[in-house]
Design a protein around this motif. Structure first.
Motif, PDB file in Angstrom:
ATOM      1  N   GLN A   1      -7.202  -3.347  -7.824  1.00  0.00           N
ATOM      2  CA  GLN A   1      -7.967  -4.561  -7.593  1.00  0.00           C
ATOM      3  C   GLN A   1      -6.982  -5.633  -7.150  1.00  0.00           C
ATOM      4  O   GLN A   1      -5.987  -5.884  -7.834  1.00  0.00           O
ATOM      5  CB  GLN A   1      -8.685  -4.978  -8.868  1.00  0.00           C
ATOM      6  CG  GLN A   1      -9.717  -3.973  -9.323  1.00  0.00           C
ATOM      7  CD  GLN A   1     -10.375  -4.402 -10.627  1.00  0.00           C
ATOM      8  OE1 GLN A   1     -10.025  -5.415 -11.207  1.00  0.00           O
ATOM      9  NE2 GLN A   1     -11.332  -3.617 -11.064  1.00  0.00           N
ATOM     10  N   PRO A   2      -7.247  -6.269  -6.028  1.00  0.00           N
ATOM     11  CA  PRO A   2      -6.300  -7.267  -5.508  1.00  0.00           C
ATOM     12  C   PRO A   2      -5.943  -8.346  -6.521  1.00  0.00           C
ATOM     13  O   PRO A   2      -4.793  -8.758  -6.600  1.00  0.00           O
ATOM     14  CB  PRO A   2      -7.029  -7.858  -4.305  1.00  0.00           C
ATOM     15  CG  PRO A   2      -8.001  -6.816  -3.888  1.00  0.00           C
ATOM     16  CD  PRO A   2      -8.387  -6.089  -5.135  1.00  0.00           C
ATOM     17  N   HIS A  19       4.887  -4.219  -5.047  1.00  0.00           N
ATOM     18  CA  HIS A  19       3.583  -4.841  -5.290  1.00  0.00           C
ATOM     19  C   HIS A  19       3.110  -5.607  -4.050  1.00  0.00           C
ATOM     20  O   HIS A  19       1.946  -5.522  -3.662  1.00  0.00           O
ATOM     21  CB  HIS A  19       3.650  -5.794  -6.489  1.00  0.00           C
ATOM     22  CG  HIS A  19       3.448  -5.140  -7.808  1.00  0.00           C
ATOM     23  ND1 HIS A  19       4.367  -4.287  -8.374  1.00  0.00           N
ATOM     24  CD2 HIS A  19       2.412  -5.223  -8.684  1.00  0.00           C
ATOM     25  CE1 HIS A  19       3.913  -3.876  -9.535  1.00  0.00           C
ATOM     26  NE2 HIS A  19       2.728  -4.421  -9.753  1.00  0.00           N
ATOM     27  N   LEU A  20       4.022  -6.356  -3.448  1.00  0.00           N
ATOM     28  CA  LEU A  20       3.664  -7.107  -2.251  1.00  0.00           C
ATOM     29  C   LEU A  20       3.297  -6.174  -1.106  1.00  0.00           C
ATOM     30  O   LEU A  20       2.354  -6.446  -0.344  1.00  0.00           O
ATOM     31  CB  LEU A  20       4.809  -8.037  -1.849  1.00  0.00           C
ATOM     32  CG  LEU A  20       5.023  -9.231  -2.781  1.00  0.00           C
ATOM     33  CD1 LEU A  20       6.375  -9.877  -2.507  1.00  0.00           C
ATOM     34  CD2 LEU A  20       3.894 -10.238  -2.630  1.00  0.00           C
ATOM     35  N   LEU A  49      -3.693  -3.378   1.639  1.00  0.00           N
ATOM     36  CA  LEU A  49      -5.112  -3.347   1.261  1.00  0.00           C
ATOM     37  C   LEU A  49      -5.977  -3.811   2.433  1.00  0.00           C
ATOM     38  O   LEU A  49      -5.842  -4.941   2.900  1.00  0.00           O
ATOM     39  CB  LEU A  49      -5.377  -4.237   0.048  1.00  0.00           C
ATOM     40  CG  LEU A  49      -4.803  -3.748  -1.279  1.00  0.00           C
ATOM     41  CD1 LEU A  49      -5.093  -4.773  -2.379  1.00  0.00           C
ATOM     42  CD2 LEU A  49      -5.382  -2.398  -1.656  1.00  0.00           C
ATOM     43  N   PRO A  50      -6.866  -2.960   2.912  1.00  0.00           N
ATOM     44  CA  PRO A  50      -7.662  -3.323   4.091  1.00  0.00           C
ATOM     45  C   PRO A  50      -8.695  -4.416   3.828  1.00  0.00           C
ATOM     46  O   PRO A  50      -9.078  -5.127   4.748  1.00  0.00           O
ATOM     47  CB  PRO A  50      -8.352  -2.003   4.466  1.00  0.00           C
ATOM     48  CG  PRO A  50      -8.363  -1.210   3.216  1.00  0.00           C
ATOM     49  CD  PRO A  50      -7.150  -1.618   2.426  1.00  0.00           C
ATOM     50  N   ASN A  51      -9.135  -4.580   2.569  1.00  0.00           N
ATOM     51  CA  ASN A  51     -10.184  -5.555   2.290  1.00  0.00           C
ATOM     52  C   ASN A  51      -9.639  -6.939   1.936  1.00  0.00           C
ATOM     53  O   ASN A  51     -10.400  -7.841   1.623  1.00  0.00           O
ATOM     54  CB  ASN A  51     -11.098  -5.059   1.166  1.00  0.00           C
ATOM     55  CG  ASN A  51     -10.343  -4.779  -0.119  1.00  0.00           C
ATOM     56  OD1 ASN A  51      -9.137  -4.609  -0.108  1.00  0.00           O
ATOM     57  ND2 ASN A  51     -11.055  -4.718  -1.221  1.00  0.00           N
ATOM     58  N   VAL A 111      -4.899 -13.453   6.423  1.00  0.00           N
ATOM     59  CA  VAL A 111      -3.797 -14.388   6.173  1.00  0.00           C
ATOM     60  C   VAL A 111      -3.044 -13.979   4.901  1.00  0.00           C
ATOM     61  O   VAL A 111      -1.810 -14.062   4.856  1.00  0.00           O
ATOM     62  CB  VAL A 111      -4.295 -15.849   6.107  1.00  0.00           C
ATOM     63  CG1 VAL A 111      -5.163 -16.104   4.882  1.00  0.00           C
ATOM     64  CG2 VAL A 111      -3.123 -16.808   6.150  1.00  0.00           C
ATOM     65  N   LEU A 112      -3.732 -13.502   3.901  1.00  0.00           N
ATOM     66  CA  LEU A 112      -3.079 -13.063   2.666  1.00  0.00           C
ATOM     67  C   LEU A 112      -2.298 -11.763   2.894  1.00  0.00           C
ATOM     68  O   LEU A 112      -1.183 -11.599   2.386  1.00  0.00           O
ATOM     69  CB  LEU A 112      -4.111 -12.888   1.556  1.00  0.00           C
ATOM     70  CG  LEU A 112      -3.580 -12.638   0.157  1.00  0.00           C
ATOM     71  CD1 LEU A 112      -2.547 -13.675  -0.247  1.00  0.00           C
ATOM     72  CD2 LEU A 112      -4.727 -12.625  -0.839  1.00  0.00           C
ATOM     73  N   ARG A 113      -2.868 -10.855   3.696  1.00  0.00           N
ATOM     74  CA  ARG A 113      -2.150  -9.610   4.026  1.00  0.00           C
ATOM     75  C   ARG A 113      -0.859  -9.921   4.780  1.00  0.00           C
ATOM     76  O   ARG A 113       0.194  -9.339   4.491  1.00  0.00           O
ATOM     77  CB  ARG A 113      -3.043  -8.689   4.862  1.00  0.00           C
ATOM     78  CG  ARG A 113      -4.177  -8.074   4.054  1.00  0.00           C
ATOM     79  CD  ARG A 113      -5.058  -7.194   4.878  1.00  0.00           C
ATOM     80  NE  ARG A 113      -4.287  -6.032   5.310  1.00  0.00           N
ATOM     81  CZ  ARG A 113      -4.614  -5.285   6.348  1.00  0.00           C
ATOM     82  NH1 ARG A 113      -5.662  -5.566   7.082  1.00  0.00           N
ATOM     83  NH2 ARG A 113      -3.885  -4.255   6.672  1.00  0.00           N
TER      84      ARG A 113
END
Length: 107
Positions: A19-20, A55-56, A62-64, A68-70
């Motif tokens: 879970q992100p 972790h980063l 994570l594709p979902n 900008v966060l990815r």
């Protein structure tokens, strides 16, 4: 080590999808420990920096996750990888003379 005391909420049971929110929470927790250790004047912990980088990287993959966060996680992952590489002890290089001298001692 700090990661030995991690709360069970950060561990994925039975290989469930991450879970992100938990990954972000875990990496922020790890980063705060890394910063606290550096402020106390102790040596930086390569293992902790490596866990932060992983972790980063997991967040960036994570594709979902919002683009900008990815992208931010990818950039930070690369920066932490540089920290890990810089902090790793370099293998000792022997020149020709030192190999001859060390070989003569073992004989």
């Amino acid at each position: 080590m700090v990661t030995d005391n991690m709360q069970p909420a950060f561990v994925e049971p039975n290989s469930a999808p991450a879970q992100p929110e938990l990954l972000v929470s875990a990496v922020l927790h790890l980063m705060s420990h890394y910063t606290a250790n550096n402020q106390q004047g102790s040596q930086s912990c390569v293992k902790l920096a490596s866990v932060i980088e992983r972790h980063l990287k997991a967040l960036a993959d994570l594709p979902n996750l919002a683009p900008v966060l990815r992208a931010t996680c990818q950039q930070l992952s690369e920066q932490w990888a540089t920290v890990v590489e810089r902090t790793m002890p370099q293998p000792e290089k022997f020149n020709f003379f030192s190999r001859i001298v060390s070989g003569a001692r073992s004989a």
